[in-house]
Design a protein around this motif. Structure first.
Motif, PDB file in Angstrom:
ATOM      1  N   LYS A  13      40.627  12.416  83.117  1.00 39.42           N
ATOM      2  CA  LYS A  13      40.360  13.435  84.320  1.00 39.42           C
ATOM      3  C   LYS A  13      41.887  14.094  84.213  1.00 39.42           C
ATOM      4  N   TYR A  16      42.418  20.226  86.683  1.00 35.99           N
ATOM      5  CA  TYR A  16      42.281  21.284  86.446  1.00 35.99           C
ATOM      6  C   TYR A  16      40.685  20.201  86.858  1.00 35.99           C
ATOM      7  N   ASP A  18      37.612  19.852  85.034  1.00 34.26           N
ATOM      8  CA  ASP A  18      36.569  20.480  83.287  1.00 34.26           C
ATOM      9  C   ASP A  18      37.193  19.971  82.140  1.00 34.26           C
ATOM     10  N   VAL A  19      38.699  19.641  82.238  1.00 29.06           N
ATOM     11  CA  VAL A  19      40.142  19.414  81.595  1.00 29.06           C
ATOM     12  C   VAL A  19      39.725  18.210  81.376  1.00 29.06           C
ATOM     13  N   TYR A  29      38.816  20.727  76.741  1.00 28.99           N
ATOM     14  CA  TYR A  29      37.899  21.255  77.807  1.00 28.99           C
ATOM     15  C   TYR A  29      36.333  20.555  77.847  1.00 28.99           C
ATOM     16  N   GLN A  30      35.608  20.914  78.356  1.00 24.96           N
ATOM     17  CA  GLN A  30      34.021  19.810  78.245  1.00 24.96           C
ATOM     18  C   GLN A  30      33.238  20.836  79.957  1.00 24.96           C
ATOM     19  N   VAL A  31      32.380  22.030  79.605  1.00 25.04           N
ATOM     20  CA  VAL A  31      31.928  22.411  80.463  1.00 25.04           C
ATOM     21  C   VAL A  31      30.416  22.394  80.860  1.00 25.04           C
ATOM     22  N   LYS A  45      32.882  22.023  74.251  1.00 26.68           N
ATOM     23  CA  LYS A  45      33.480  21.149  74.720  1.00 26.68           C
ATOM     24  C   LYS A  45      34.206  22.133  73.676  1.00 26.68           C
ATOM     25  N   ALA A  61      44.122  24.078  78.359  1.00 32.02           N
ATOM     26  CA  ALA A  61      43.334  24.122  77.965  1.00 32.02           C
ATOM     27  C   ALA A  61      42.028  24.664  79.394  1.00 32.02           C
ATOM     28  N   HIS A  62      42.492  24.608  80.387  1.00 29.11           N
ATOM     29  CA  HIS A  62      41.822  25.221  81.647  1.00 29.11           C
ATOM     30  C   HIS A  62      41.307  26.496  81.742  1.00 29.11           C
ATOM     31  N   ALA A  65      38.859  27.046  79.306  1.00 27.06           N
ATOM     32  CA  ALA A  65      37.594  26.958  80.149  1.00 27.06           C
ATOM     33  C   ALA A  65      37.012  28.078  80.928  1.00 27.06           C
TER      34      ALA A  65
END
Length: 423
Positions: A13, A16, A18-19, A29-31, A45, A61-62, A65
């Motif tokens: 992790k 940030y 979700d990043v 990222y995966q939200v 993703k 990436a953040h 997202a």
């Protein structure tokens, strides 16, 4: 579920939300985008930005997202009906932000927009729809221009909040003109009109004497209705002739009310001097109340605070009996301002203090037109206030001024001669 998916990979992790960073040092990222109708979770993703470039940092990436979440919110939450938004989102927030009394009187203004646009989704409220609503307020709705202005302002305020919580990207109503307030004038009683009202009230009964005391108190003191409703005998110093306003009344019914220790502004907490006539009437009124077991609230006949609607009924009834314009509780406050300014010639600082305004500029905003009445009094006081006798003989020798030299010969300066010839 996210945790189980991540555990299958060697990832770490980042700082940030979700990043993550995979075993190859690549960021992704995966939200979580919510649940569907069957309560199943949905995720998105990604390893590339909007331009299909791989992420070089966790920060990139953040940012992507957040963009994905914003798109999702606009697509899905923007489909929320305006009526549902007002009921579930805006009004609860508005109720938490304002006084209970403000909410009870102002919340209905937001419902006019719901009546007109409630079936529309937030995304469907376009500039054109806003313009149609604005036109309706000014025509078919048959509201006063002042009220229509307040309703449209409230509508704009609700859409501002929709933007604030990311339900829509912008407020379309801001691209339309506001509704002008117009030239609404507050009704009030002049001194002569108020004297007619008092003359129509008999003080032979306990109940009607309360009406007499209430009207006179408002006219001489000029407090707000909620301030007077909360007034107790402990707030009045009958020995020194002082009254202090420290509480506000939130009234639902006789058995459900609340005194709150804060007023509209800090300046509203004030102590005023009572005139001798009103002070004597209050002393007599207190003794009269005690005969009937009333000892707490000043303007009361049953030891409960006075209802605002009851005051309105009294004002309507006695305005009709006296043959004067009908006013409301706010009109009594304006009447006091008129009395102080037009009849007593009070200055703006004194009026501002007695009314509990935040600054004298607030007083001027609402009552500047009343101060103009002092112009006549001021002009009359100028007469004889100074010696304006001119000198009988000049003490200065004028040389070199052709206009004055010419005037000695002809009796008129040259410029006046030219005008005479042209005529």
């Amino acid at each position: 579920m996210i945790k189980r998916m991540i555990e299958k990979m060697t990832v770490t992790k980042t700082k940030y939300s979700d990043v993550y960073k995979d075993e190859n040092g690549k960021f992704f990222y995966q939200v979580f985008l919510g649940r569907d109708e069957k309560r199943r979770k949905h995720f998105k993703k990604g390893r590339r930005d909007e331009l299909n470039h791989p992420f070089k940092s966790a920060r990139e990436a953040h940012a992507e997202a957040l963009r994905i979440k914003q798109i999702y919110l606009n697509i899905n939450l923007g489909d929320m009906k305006y009526s549902k938004f007002i009921k579930d989102k805006f009004l609860p927030k508005y109720k938490a932000d304002v006084e209970a009394s403000t909410y009870s009187t102002h919340s209905r203004m937001f419902l006019h927009a719901v009546d007109y646009l409630g079936s529309e989704t937030l995304k469907q409220i376009t500039v054109e729809k806003c313009e149609e609503f604005r036109t309706w307020l000014l025509t078919t709705a048959n509201y006063s221009q002042s009220y229509g202005s307040m309703v449209y302002t409230a509508f704009r305020q609700s859409l501002d909040y929709a933007v604030e919580i990311n339900l829509i990207p912008s407020n379309p109503s801001l691209r339309t003109k506001s509704v002008p307030k117009g030239k609404a004038t507050e009704k009030y009683w002049t001194r002569e009109e108020f004297e007619k009202v008092l003359a129509s009230i008999s003080v032979s009964s306990f109940y009607e004497k309360l009406i007499y005391v209430t009207f006179l108190f408002f006219y001489r003191v000029g407090c707000r209705v909620s301030e007077a409703g909360a007034l107790r005998w402990s707030d009045i110093d009958l020995n020194n002739g002082k009254v202090r306003f420290i509480n506000n009344l939130h009234y639902h019914n006789k058995l459900d009310y609340q005194l709150v220790p804060y007023l509209k502004t800090n300046s509203s907490k004030r102590t005023l001097t009572l005139d001798d006539e009103l002070l004597k009437i209050l002393k007599d009124w207190k003794q009269e109340q005690l005969k009937y077991g009333v000892y707490d609230f000043v303007l009361s006949y049953d030891n409960c605070p006075l209802n605002k609607s009851t005051l309105s009924k009294w004002l309507q009834r006695y305005a009709k009996l006296a043959g004067v314009p009908r006013i409301d509780g706010r009109g009594l406050r304006h009447s006091n301002a008129s009395y102080l300014i037009a009849e007593l010639g009070a200055d703006v600082l004194t009026v501002s203090h007695r009314l509990g305004h935040k600054t004298p500029m607030t007083t001027l905003k609402y009552y500047a037109h009343m101060f103009s009445n002092n112009d006549i009094e001021l002009a009359s006081r100028m007469k004889g206030s100074m010696n304006i006798t001119p000198a009988k003989k000049s003490q200065i020798e004028f040389n070199g001024n052709q206009h004055l030299v010419n005037a000695k010969i002809t009796g008129l300066p040259r410029v006046c001669q030219n005008k005479k010839k042209n005529a």
